[in-house]
Design an enzyme around this catalytic site. Structure first.
Site, short mmCIF file in Angstrom:
data_model
loop_
_atom_site.label_atom_id
_atom_site.label_comp_id
_atom_site.label_asym_id
_atom_site.label_seq_id
_atom_site.Cartn_x
_atom_site.Cartn_y
_atom_site.Cartn_z
N HIS A 49 0.84 -1.18 0.00
CA HIS A 49 0.00 0.00 0.00
C HIS A 49 0.88 1.24 0.00
O HIS A 49 2.10 1.15 0.20
CB HIS A 49 -0.96 0.01 1.21
CG HIS A 49 -0.28 0.07 2.54
ND1 HIS A 49 -0.18 -1.03 3.38
CD2 HIS A 49 0.33 1.08 3.18
CE1 HIS A 49 0.48 -0.66 4.47
NE2 HIS A 49 0.80 0.61 4.38
P1 TYD Z 1 -2.48 -4.05 7.60
O1 TYD Z 1 -2.69 -2.63 7.18
O2 TYD Z 1 -3.09 -5.14 6.77
O3 TYD Z 1 -0.92 -4.33 7.71
P2 TYD Z 1 0.18 -4.16 6.56
O4 TYD Z 1 -0.50 -3.50 5.39
O5 TYD Z 1 1.19 -3.23 7.16
O6 TYD Z 1 0.72 -5.48 6.23
O7 TYD Z 1 -2.96 -4.17 9.10
C1 TYD Z 1 -3.32 -5.40 9.69
C2 TYD Z 1 -4.49 -5.18 10.63
O8 TYD Z 1 -4.13 -4.33 11.71
C3 TYD Z 1 -5.67 -4.54 9.94
O9 TYD Z 1 -6.85 -5.18 10.44
C4 TYD Z 1 -5.65 -3.10 10.41
C5 TYD Z 1 -5.00 -3.21 11.78
N1 TYD Z 1 -4.23 -2.03 12.15
C6 TYD Z 1 -4.65 -1.24 13.21
O10 TYD Z 1 -5.69 -1.48 13.83
N2 TYD Z 1 -3.89 -0.18 13.57
C7 TYD Z 1 -2.74 0.13 12.94
O11 TYD Z 1 -2.05 1.12 13.32
C8 TYD Z 1 -2.31 -0.69 11.84
C9 TYD Z 1 -1.04 -0.38 11.08
C10 TYD Z 1 -3.08 -1.76 11.48
#
Ligand code: TYD
Length: 132
Positions: A49
């Site tokens: 992303h």
């Molecule tokens: P995600 O955005 O999929 O992680 P990445 O893209 O970095 O691999 O996040 C995983 C899960 O965690 C998703 O359900 C959103 C949650 N999340 C939060 O609640 N708070 C946060 O600060 C972050 C980064 C993720």
């Protein structure tokens, strides 16, 4: 693409190492949020992303992983494998984290609170967004 690598000064003595990170001093923004990834399933790629506004510093505080950064024109891959080394990621940069070692702990310092509306999670939309 100019990506800034940060080397943080370890305050080492015969007891071991300590790294301190202060906002607007060691970190180039106000830190609103810290999160970290661990127990990452072998072989997975995370991230995939970009952010419209958010800035981040990523530090692999234990183990190692790779980070691909893509500004829509150039792609670069960084190995993060030192607890006192980080990379700065500005807004409008697509990122993918992969090749996590089984013991990797990837810590992220972020300039904003979690806000799903700041994410661009589709690569084609990212290209359209930055070309606007
Ligand atoms: P995600 O955005 O999929 O992680 P990445 O893209 O970095 O691999 O996040 C995983 C899960 O965690 C998703 O359900 C959103 C949650 N999340 C939060 O609640 N708070 C946060 O600060 C972050 C980064 C993720």
């Amino acid at each position: 693409m100019e990506i800034k690598k940060y080397i943080f000064e370890p305050h080492g003595d015969d007891r071991g190492q300590l790294v301190a990170l202060e906002e607007l001093k060691d970190i180039p923004f106000d830190v609103k949020r810290v999160y970290y990834m661990y127990d990452t399933t072998p072989g997975v790629t995370r991230g995939k992303h970009a952010h419209k506004c958010l800035q981040q510093i990523m530090i692999c505080v234990h183990g190692s992983c790779k980070v691909l950064l893509d500004d829509g024109k150039e792609k670069e891959i960084f190995l993060l494998d030192k607890p006192n080394e980080g990379i700065y990621i500005s807004n409008d940069i697509w990122r993918e984290m992969f090749d996590f070692s089984t013991d990797a702990v990837l810590m992220v310092l972020a300039s904003e609170l979690y806000d799903e509306s700041d994410y661009i999670r589709d690569y084609n939309q990212f290209i359209e967004y930055i070309e606007r």
